[in-house]
Design a protein around this motif. Structure first.
Motif, short mmCIF file in Angstrom:
data_model
loop_
_atom_site.label_atom_id
_atom_site.label_comp_id
_atom_site.label_asym_id
_atom_site.label_seq_id
_atom_site.Cartn_x
_atom_site.Cartn_y
_atom_site.Cartn_z
N GLN A 1 0.59 -1.23 0.09
CA GLN A 1 -0.32 0.08 -0.03
C GLN A 1 0.93 1.09 0.19
O GLN A 1 0.79 2.24 -0.67
CB GLN A 1 -1.00 0.18 1.22
N PHE A 2 1.85 1.30 0.88
CA PHE A 2 2.78 2.59 0.97
C PHE A 2 3.38 2.66 -0.38
O PHE A 2 3.44 3.71 -0.65
CB PHE A 2 3.67 2.45 2.20
N LEU A 3 4.06 1.85 -0.89
CA LEU A 3 4.88 1.60 -2.25
C LEU A 3 4.08 2.31 -3.19
O LEU A 3 4.77 2.74 -4.17
CB LEU A 3 5.61 0.39 -2.23
N LEU A 4 2.88 1.71 -3.30
CA LEU A 4 2.18 2.09 -4.42
C LEU A 4 0.92 3.30 -4.22
O LEU A 4 0.12 3.28 -5.24
CB LEU A 4 1.25 0.99 -4.92
N ASN A 5 1.16 3.77 -2.88
CA ASN A 5 0.15 4.96 -2.61
C ASN A 5 -1.36 4.46 -2.77
O ASN A 5 -2.09 5.21 -3.58
CB ASN A 5 0.41 6.16 -3.38
N ASP B 1 -7.01 1.75 1.39
CA ASP B 1 -7.53 0.34 1.83
C ASP B 1 -8.32 -0.41 0.69
O ASP B 1 -8.18 -1.54 0.50
CB ASP B 1 -8.20 0.53 3.25
N ARG B 2 -9.20 0.45 0.30
CA ARG B 2 -10.17 -0.28 -0.62
C ARG B 2 -9.35 -0.75 -1.98
O ARG B 2 -9.61 -1.83 -2.54
CB ARG B 2 -11.19 0.69 -1.05
N GLN B 3 -8.39 0.13 -2.40
CA GLN B 3 -7.67 -0.09 -3.42
C GLN B 3 -6.77 -1.48 -3.36
O GLN B 3 -6.58 -2.20 -4.30
CB GLN B 3 -6.79 1.18 -3.95
N ALA B 4 -6.29 -1.39 -1.95
CA ALA B 4 -5.35 -2.37 -1.78
C ALA B 4 -6.05 -3.73 -1.74
O ALA B 4 -5.71 -4.80 -2.24
CB ALA B 4 -4.51 -2.25 -0.38
N ALA B 5 -7.38 -3.61 -1.23
CA ALA B 5 -8.13 -5.09 -0.98
C ALA B 5 -8.51 -5.26 -2.57
O ALA B 5 -8.67 -6.58 -2.93
CB ALA B 5 -9.17 -4.81 -0.22
N ASP C 1 0.60 -9.89 -9.55
CA ASP C 1 1.69 -9.82 -8.73
C ASP C 1 1.48 -9.52 -7.37
O ASP C 1 2.26 -10.09 -6.62
CB ASP C 1 2.43 -8.57 -9.10
N PHE C 2 0.24 -9.09 -6.80
CA PHE C 2 -0.06 -9.28 -5.49
C PHE C 2 -0.40 -10.67 -4.80
O PHE C 2 0.02 -10.80 -3.83
CB PHE C 2 -1.38 -8.45 -5.24
N LYS C 3 -1.09 -11.34 -5.57
CA LYS C 3 -1.22 -12.65 -5.46
C LYS C 3 0.04 -13.48 -5.34
O LYS C 3 0.20 -14.29 -4.29
CB LYS C 3 -2.34 -13.19 -6.38
N TYR C 4 0.90 -13.09 -6.03
CA TYR C 4 2.20 -13.80 -5.95
C TYR C 4 2.95 -13.58 -4.76
O TYR C 4 3.51 -14.35 -3.94
CB TYR C 4 3.16 -13.40 -7.29
N ALA C 5 2.98 -12.10 -4.52
CA ALA C 5 3.79 -11.75 -3.29
C ALA C 5 3.12 -12.22 -2.01
O ALA C 5 3.68 -12.47 -1.16
CB ALA C 5 3.58 -10.19 -3.40
N VAL D 1 -6.21 8.00 -7.84
CA VAL D 1 -5.28 7.50 -8.95
C VAL D 1 -4.13 6.99 -7.95
O VAL D 1 -3.92 7.33 -6.43
CB VAL D 1 -4.72 8.54 -9.80
N SER D 2 -3.41 6.18 -8.65
CA SER D 2 -2.19 5.50 -7.78
C SER D 2 -1.09 6.59 -7.08
O SER D 2 -0.53 6.24 -6.01
CB SER D 2 -1.34 4.52 -8.46
N GLN D 3 -1.05 7.90 -7.70
CA GLN D 3 -0.29 8.83 -7.25
C GLN D 3 -1.07 10.10 -7.11
O GLN D 3 -0.80 10.91 -7.71
CB GLN D 3 0.99 9.07 -8.31
N PRO D 4 -1.95 10.19 -6.02
CA PRO D 4 -2.63 11.35 -6.04
C PRO D 4 -1.68 12.45 -5.54
O PRO D 4 -0.84 12.51 -4.81
CB PRO D 4 -3.68 11.00 -4.73
#
Length: 261
Positions: A40-44, A47-51, A59-63, A172-175
């Motif tokens: 979350q922190f790395l990609l800004n 909570d809703r976007q991360a879920a 890539d999230f599922k792999y990590a 957006v990912s970089q607000p």
């Protein structure tokens, strides 16, 4: 992916045993939730976007070592997990543990400098989530008033308000200016609630009032600032999450009373 290939994850659930009661029901993996917090922190991400990323991104599922059809979890779980992280110096110890493991695996150069202060990580993720929440709450309240009593809005709503709240919020990912935008949204919410003072409030207006009290502090001059750790927050399980987002099917037990076993 690099960390996952070399370390099989930054943490294991055993690292979190002391955080949960022994008699709690099995919940979500705290090691996975901690990894999501880092992403979350790395990609800004809020909570809703991360879920949503956990549900949809490979890539999230792999990590996180999840199956491709894993349904993920409801975003409100991350708020409660962040409360656990913020207790004592848990987050700093957790980041220190990850750093030691990355050094041992040769992923971090010797004599390098790595930041292990977790405060900025937790604050950045929380502010982005609060910005999404308060903006959506204002929009829902304005729509409710436009249906029930549009004349109330004549003294407040102008073209700028229409631009900010005219459509469902999607950050957006970089607000840009997330902290400044959070303060501005809090000031707008305060102005709207002041306008409604003494009037009967609908469901969304009452929700906005509670969200405002949980996330902002007004002073005697009417200036508003985001609530800080010094002011205190209600427990994650009592905080209001965006009312327009429903819980995924089968996620009724995602309150995470205890670590997965």
């Amino acid at each position: 992916m690099w960390v996952r290939d070399h370390l099989d994850g930054l943490w294991s659930d055993e690292d979190f045993v002391a955080w949960y009661p022994r008699d709690g029901r099995p919940g979500l993996s705290p090691a996975q939730l901690a990894t999501v917090s880092v992403l979350q922190f790395l990609l800004n991400l809020s909570d809703r976007q991360a879920a949503e990323a956990v549900r949809c991104r490979i890539d999230f599922k792999y990590a996180l070592d999840l199956d491709l059809d894993d349904p993920g979890f409801h975003h409100s779980v991350l708020t409660d997990f962040r409360d656990r992280l913020a207790e004592d110096d848990r987050a700093d110890r957790l980041l220190g543990l990850a750093l030691e493991r990355m050094k041992a695996a040769g992923l971090v150069r010797e004599r390098g400098r790595q930041r292990t202060d977790s405060t900025n990580v937790l604050a950045a993720v929380r502010d982005l989530t609060r910005l999404e929440l308060i903006t959506e709450a204002i929009r829902a309240t304005l729509e409710e008033l436009a249906r029930e009593d549009p004349s109330v809005l004549d003294a407040l709503v102008d073209e700028q308000w229409a631009k900010r709240y005219g459509r469902p919020v999607r950050l957006v990912s970089q607000p840009s200016r997330p902290v400044g935008r959070l303060k501005d949204a809090g000031q707008d919410a305060f102005a709207l609630l002041t306008l409604l003072r003494g009037r009967a409030r609908g469901r969304h207006a009452e929700g906005l009032r509670q969200i405002f009290l949980q996330n902002f502090v007004p002073d005697s001059r009417g200036a508003v600032r985001p609530r800080s750790d010094d002011d205190g927050f209600p427990p994650g399980r009592l905080r209001i999450v965006p009312p327009t987002i429903s819980r995924p099917a089968g996620d009724a037990g995602a309150t995470n009373d205890g670590p997965a076993t």
